[in-house]
Design a protein around this motif. Structure first.
Motif, PDB file in Angstrom:
ATOM      1  N   ASP A  42     -34.781   3.218 -12.294  1.00  5.16           N
ATOM      2  CA  ASP A  42     -34.673   2.277 -13.403  1.00  5.16           C
ATOM      3  C   ASP A  42     -33.190   2.045 -13.680  1.00  5.16           C
ATOM      4  OD1 ASP A  42     -37.489   2.079 -13.910  1.00  5.16           O
ATOM      5  OD2 ASP A  42     -37.377   4.083 -14.796  1.00  5.16           O
ATOM      6  N   TYR A  43     -32.736   0.828 -13.391  1.00  7.59           N
ATOM      7  CA  TYR A  43     -31.325   0.489 -13.525  1.00  7.59           C
ATOM      8  C   TYR A  43     -31.069  -0.258 -14.837  1.00  7.59           C
ATOM      9  CZ  TYR A  43     -30.118   1.682  -8.687  1.00  7.59           C
ATOM     10  OH  TYR A  43     -29.873   2.345  -7.514  1.00  7.59           O
ATOM     11  N   THR A  44     -29.915   0.007 -15.425  1.00  5.72           N
ATOM     12  CA  THR A  44     -29.383  -0.799 -16.512  1.00  5.72           C
ATOM     13  C   THR A  44     -28.244  -1.630 -15.943  1.00  5.72           C
ATOM     14  OG1 THR A  44     -29.956   0.860 -18.168  1.00  5.72           O
ATOM     15  CG2 THR A  44     -28.310  -0.786 -18.788  1.00  5.72           C
ATOM     16  N   CYS A  45     -28.357  -2.953 -16.048  1.00  4.01           N
ATOM     17  CA  CYS A  45     -27.417  -3.862 -15.386  1.00  4.01           C
ATOM     18  C   CYS A  45     -26.627  -4.669 -16.417  1.00  4.01           C
ATOM     19  CB  CYS A  45     -28.158  -4.829 -14.465  1.00  4.01           C
ATOM     20  SG  CYS A  45     -29.130  -4.012 -13.177  1.00  4.01           S
ATOM     21  N   THR A  46     -25.328  -4.705 -16.226  1.00  7.32           N
ATOM     22  CA  THR A  46     -24.466  -5.597 -16.988  1.00  7.32           C
ATOM     23  C   THR A  46     -24.227  -6.841 -16.146  1.00  7.32           C
ATOM     24  OG1 THR A  46     -23.384  -3.724 -18.061  1.00  7.32           O
ATOM     25  CG2 THR A  46     -22.251  -5.846 -18.128  1.00  7.32           C
ATOM     26  N   THR A  47     -24.592  -8.011 -16.663  1.00  5.26           N
ATOM     27  CA  THR A  47     -24.539  -9.234 -15.878  1.00  5.26           C
ATOM     28  C   THR A  47     -23.362 -10.100 -16.295  1.00  5.26           C
ATOM     29  OG1 THR A  47     -25.849 -10.676 -17.311  1.00  5.26           O
ATOM     30  CG2 THR A  47     -27.057  -9.153 -15.890  1.00  5.26           C
ATOM     31  N   LEU A  49     -23.599 -13.107 -16.988  1.00  5.88           N
ATOM     32  CA  LEU A  49     -24.072 -14.059 -17.992  1.00  5.88           C
ATOM     33  C   LEU A  49     -24.011 -13.480 -19.398  1.00  5.88           C
ATOM     34  CD1 LEU A  49     -27.157 -15.572 -16.141  1.00  5.88           C
ATOM     35  CD2 LEU A  49     -24.846 -16.504 -16.326  1.00  5.88           C
ATOM     36  N   GLY A  50     -23.729 -12.174 -19.497  1.00  2.00           N
ATOM     37  CA  GLY A  50     -23.547 -11.594 -20.821  1.00  2.00           C
ATOM     38  C   GLY A  50     -24.480 -10.451 -21.163  1.00  2.00           C
ATOM     39  N   PRO A  51     -25.814 -10.650 -21.060  1.00  2.00           N
ATOM     40  CA  PRO A  51     -26.709  -9.606 -21.564  1.00  2.00           C
ATOM     41  C   PRO A  51     -26.772  -8.389 -20.649  1.00  2.00           C
ATOM     42  CG  PRO A  51     -27.975 -11.364 -20.546  1.00  2.00           C
ATOM     43  CD  PRO A  51     -26.541 -11.829 -20.579  1.00  2.00           C
ATOM     44  N   THR A  52     -27.165  -7.277 -21.236  1.00  2.00           N
ATOM     45  CA  THR A  52     -27.495  -6.080 -20.465  1.00  2.00           C
ATOM     46  C   THR A  52     -29.002  -6.053 -20.286  1.00  2.00           C
ATOM     47  OG1 THR A  52     -25.591  -4.854 -21.324  1.00  2.00           O
ATOM     48  CG2 THR A  52     -27.418  -3.564 -20.435  1.00  2.00           C
ATOM     49  N   VAL A  53     -29.458  -5.901 -19.046  1.00  2.94           N
ATOM     50  CA  VAL A  53     -30.886  -5.997 -18.757  1.00  2.94           C
ATOM     51  C   VAL A  53     -31.336  -4.762 -17.994  1.00  2.94           C
ATOM     52  CG1 VAL A  53     -30.818  -8.512 -18.713  1.00  2.94           C
ATOM     53  CG2 VAL A  53     -30.501  -7.253 -16.586  1.00  2.94           C
ATOM     54  N   GLU A  54     -32.640  -4.526 -18.050  1.00  2.00           N
ATOM     55  CA  GLU A  54     -33.239  -3.411 -17.323  1.00  2.00           C
ATOM     56  C   GLU A  54     -33.931  -3.950 -16.071  1.00  2.00           C
ATOM     57  OE1 GLU A  54     -32.753  -0.312 -18.424  1.00  2.00           O
ATOM     58  OE2 GLU A  54     -31.641  -1.137 -20.135  1.00  2.00           O
ATOM     59  N   VAL A  55     -33.694  -3.294 -14.944  1.00  2.00           N
ATOM     60  CA  VAL A  55     -34.296  -3.702 -13.680  1.00  2.00           C
ATOM     61  C   VAL A  55     -34.865  -2.462 -12.998  1.00  2.00           C
ATOM     62  CG1 VAL A  55     -33.881  -4.654 -11.380  1.00  2.00           C
ATOM     63  CG2 VAL A  55     -32.734  -5.651 -13.358  1.00  2.00           C
ATOM     64  N   CYS A 187     -25.072  -2.350 -11.825  1.00  3.11           N
ATOM     65  CA  CYS A 187     -26.237  -1.604 -12.292  1.00  3.11           C
ATOM     66  C   CYS A 187     -26.057  -0.105 -12.055  1.00  3.11           C
ATOM     67  CB  CYS A 187     -27.501  -2.082 -11.572  1.00  3.11           C
ATOM     68  SG  CYS A 187     -27.762  -3.878 -11.606  1.00  3.11           S
ATOM     69  N   SER A 188     -26.479   0.680 -13.017  1.00  2.00           N
ATOM     70  CA  SER A 188     -26.459   2.138 -12.878  1.00  2.00           C
ATOM     71  C   SER A 188     -27.766   2.697 -13.418  1.00  2.00           C
ATOM     72  CB  SER A 188     -25.269   2.738 -13.629  1.00  2.00           C
ATOM     73  OG  SER A 188     -25.324   2.410 -15.013  1.00  2.00           O
TER      74      SER A 188
END
Length: 297
Positions: A42-47, A49-55, A187-188
């Protein structure tokens, strides 16, 4: 004897079932191989485009089966480690038009650590994005494929492969092919999460078998075919032919160092490997894998 990676080594059928259930094999190029291992992250990604999303991602490793026993390699031979990463639910990363296409000009990089008798080394796998359409109205899964740099595990023992961070460079397009720019994501995963992709056993054995082919490359492609060529030399006995594999499936034996394979699926990322077979029936280990994409129909 050391207890080896049993919770993480997955049989072909159960791995395929798990990935199908997760949606990861939508558009994938074929069944897992005998040496396949997998781990869910389960990665937390800084994009960009601005938002931080879960992938959520499935990392699927193709570990070498070149020694005596699964996921093993003679210590004097190079270890080829394939890896595919299946990314689930990409829509929050893109936040773009209702329908966009991603293909081979989008890339990813997967970091990893290999820990063994000679210490810990860091490696990165360069990944190519398989052709896919991402729609707002549907779950968006994406396959990326590649390999880690060739490894030499020269000291005998067990080498654990741990997955680290993931970097994405996505270049979506509209249906007419016009670019929508570039979206990046760094992503981390939670360091407490299991990240062991698999274990390779480096052995001191010496195998008497034909030499594996080298220099595998694509000569040409059509939407449903590919022509491959390679280099090879005979060993103690004359060569009877070469078996060509696409995504783990045997496409037949060919007499020369070039083959045209037909009946492929258009617009798909695929991995080829070649094996030398001599007149006694002895087989080489598989060549280093080669990724290619068939054009759209």
């Amino acid at each position: 004897m050391r207890a080896k990676w049993k919770p993480y080594r997955v049989a072909t059928l159960s791995l395929a079932s798990a990935l199908v259930a997760a949606g990861a094999l939508a558009g994938a190029a074929g069944p897992a191989s005998a040496g396949t291992t997998a781990v869910r992250l389960d990665y937390t990604c800084t994009t960009s485009l601005g938002p931080t999303v879960e992938v959520t991602a499935w990392a699927v490793g193709g570990l070498p089966d070149d020694g005596s026993g699964p996921n093993s390699v003679p210590r004097h031979q190079p270890a080829f480690i394939d890896v595919d990463v299946y990314l689930m639910e990409l829509r929050p990363v893109l936040e773009l038009a209702d329908e966009v296409r991603l293909d081979g000009d989008s890339t990813a990089t997967l970091g990893a650590r290999i820990t063994g008798p000679d210490g810990t080394r860091t490696v990165e796998a360069a990944l190519t994005v398989a052709p896919a359409w991402v729609r707002k109205s549907q779950g968006a899964s994406l396959r990326t494929g590649g390999a880690f740099p060739v490894q030499y595990l020269s000291q005998e023992g067990y080498y654990d492969l741990h997955v680290d961070g993931l970097e994405l460079v996505l270049r979506p397009k509209r249906a007419d092919g016009t670019s929508l720019g570039t979206v990046t994501a760094s992503c981390s995963h939670d360091p407490a999460q299991n990240d062991l992709l698999g274990t390779v056993w480096s052995q001191g054995l010496v195998s008497d078998r034909p030499l594996r082919p080298t220099g595998l490359h694509v000569v040409s492609t059509t939407p449903t075919s590919v022509t491959l060529a390679w280099e090879a030399n005979s060993w103690w006995f004359p060569t009877a032919g070469y078996d060509v594999y696409i995504d783990g499936g045997n496409f037949g034996r060919f007499p020369g160092k070039q083959a045209t394979l037909t009946g492929l699926t258009p617009d798909r990322l695929q991995r080829a490997k070649v094996v030398t077979v001599d007149v006694t029936g002895s087989q080489s280990t598989k060549s280093q894998g080669l990724l290619f994409t068939t054009p759209p129909a």
